[in-house]
Enzyme design. Structure first.
Site, PDB file in Angstrom:
ATOM      1  N   HIS A 192     -55.111 -29.803 -67.915  1.00 15.38           N
ATOM      2  CA  HIS A 192     -53.961 -29.539 -67.046  1.00 15.38           C
ATOM      3  C   HIS A 192     -52.667 -30.142 -67.596  1.00 15.38           C
ATOM      4  O   HIS A 192     -51.577 -29.774 -67.157  1.00 15.38           O
ATOM      5  CB  HIS A 192     -54.229 -30.017 -65.614  1.00 15.38           C
ATOM      6  CG  HIS A 192     -54.152 -31.500 -65.398  1.00 15.38           C
ATOM      7  ND1 HIS A 192     -55.264 -32.320 -65.370  1.00 15.38           N
ATOM      8  CD2 HIS A 192     -53.094 -32.317 -65.193  1.00 15.38           C
ATOM      9  CE1 HIS A 192     -54.901 -33.562 -65.138  1.00 15.38           C
ATOM     10  NE2 HIS A 192     -53.580 -33.589 -65.034  1.00 15.38           N
ATOM     11  N   ASP A 235     -61.509 -29.385 -67.285  1.00 13.27           N
ATOM     12  CA  ASP A 235     -60.241 -30.086 -67.430  1.00 13.27           C
ATOM     13  C   ASP A 235     -60.198 -30.949 -68.692  1.00 13.27           C
ATOM     14  O   ASP A 235     -59.572 -32.003 -68.715  1.00 13.27           O
ATOM     15  CB  ASP A 235     -59.916 -30.935 -66.204  1.00 13.27           C
ATOM     16  CG  ASP A 235     -58.420 -31.244 -66.107  1.00 13.27           C
ATOM     17  OD1 ASP A 235     -57.617 -30.454 -66.631  1.00 13.27           O
ATOM     18  OD2 ASP A 235     -58.068 -32.285 -65.532  1.00 13.27           O
ATOM     19  N   SER A 277     -52.706 -39.070 -66.878  1.00 15.73           N
ATOM     20  CA  SER A 277     -53.710 -38.024 -67.097  1.00 15.73           C
ATOM     21  C   SER A 277     -53.977 -37.811 -68.581  1.00 15.73           C
ATOM     22  O   SER A 277     -53.053 -37.633 -69.377  1.00 15.73           O
ATOM     23  CB  SER A 277     -53.236 -36.701 -66.484  1.00 15.73           C
ATOM     24  OG  SER A 277     -53.261 -36.768 -65.084  1.00 15.73           O
TER      25      SER A 277
END
Length: 319
Positions: A62, A96, A175
């Site tokens: 993402h 992901d 992230s």
């Protein structure tokens, strides 16, 4: 006080003792990058871990999926402050996980990947990344829980991961960055934060962060580099997401799939996989997905009334 002001300042930073957060940070930070993606619509930031000397970087899909079509400008910043262009190699929205490659580099420092199966609740961990764009930020905490089924990235059921929960402060921008043990080994990839904010703005850490286990991330990254795509084990059943009792209710069984061959039946409820209790459909999805290809797993099932328990051994397909 006046005399104290006249004393010369001490010189040199303290020597890092093995097993301390300082020692871990000094060992790991050179292998952590800050990622910046400029698209036509906005700027996206995240983090990543260098996994090869020629510049492959492990991160979240993402974070970098906007560069998949080659039109976005992607750069990474190293610990020394230098910035390099990077290209998108492959990513998988279902897990992901993604891999990018720093261009025109060699002899890069690499992160050591540990065994996430050896983790224990209460174990000390360190998170490194670029929260809110603040590069090379180090935070610390513990493993708060294991095997948490959570959604990573964007999308529906397909993005459910079997996550490591930590109270180390993780914020937007972390992230894709590493969660490491006190030996400096990557044991998870920071991916999700829980939030009590119901508004449109992003909230900060509330001590509920989630990381993709290193063993799963390593397997997926290897597939992405070799094949350009990723896969994971399936048992060949669909689940009733509306089921509100404890367990995962089977809505359909795919003909000739692993579940069908093992004797699973429509309407049965899976309440455990091996020694792990299954509380809902997401828990079963995450547990199966994190299993090894070709493994034999034991499912404990009951009928729709919660009666007549039985054990079913399912052989997962090979990769």
């Amino acid at each position: 006080v006046a005399e104290s002001l006249k004393e010369p300042a001490s010189r040199g930073k303290p020597q890092a003792e093995a097993g301390t957060v300082q020692a871990v940070a000094e060992a790991v930070q050179p292998a952590v990058v800050s990622i910046r993606l400029l698209t036509e619509d906005n700027a996206i930031s995240g983090s990543g871990s260098i996994i090869s000397q020629d510049g492959y970087v492990l991160t979240n899909n993402h974070v970098v999926e906007g560069a998949a079509d080659g039109r976005a400008e992607m750069t990474v910043t190293l610990q020394d402050g230098s910035t390099h262009r990077a290209k998108f190699i492959a990513g998988d929205s279902n897990t992901d996980v993604a891999v990018i490659k720093v261009e025109d580099v060699s002899n890069m420092p690499t992160i050591t990947i540990g065994n996430s199966d050896d983790l224990a609740v209460g174990q000390n961990v360190v998170a490194i990344g670029a929260p809110l764009g603040l590069e090379q930020t180090v935070t610390t905490g513990i493993v708060s829980a294991l095997n948490r089924p959570v959604r990573a990235g964007e999308g529906g059921e397909a993005t459910i991961i079997d996550a490591i929960q930590t109270d180390a402060a993780i914020n937007p921008g972390n992230s894709g960055g590493p969660l490491v043990n006190m030996n400096g080994e990557l044991i998870g990839m920071n991916s999700v934060i829980a939030s009590t904010n119901n508004g449109s703005e992003e909230a900060g850490s509330i001590g509920l962060g989630f990381a993709i286990p290193a063993n799963f991330a390593r397997r997926t990254a290897d597939q992405l580099i070799k094949d350009g795509k990723a896969s994971y084990p399936l048992i060949g059943v669909s689940l009733d997401q509306r089921f509100r009792e404890s367990g995962a209710k089977i809505a359909e069984v795919s003909k000739d799939g692993p579940g069908d061959k093992a004797g699973l039946k429509k309407g049965e409820v899976v309440i455990a996989i091996n020694d792990r209790v299954i509380k809902n459909a997401n828990g079963l999805i995450a547990a199966v997905r994190s299993s090894d290809f070709g493994a034999k797993i034991k499912l404990k099932v009951v009928d729709e009334k919660g009666e007549n328990p039985r054990e079913v051994e399912v052989t997962l397909p090979n990769e």
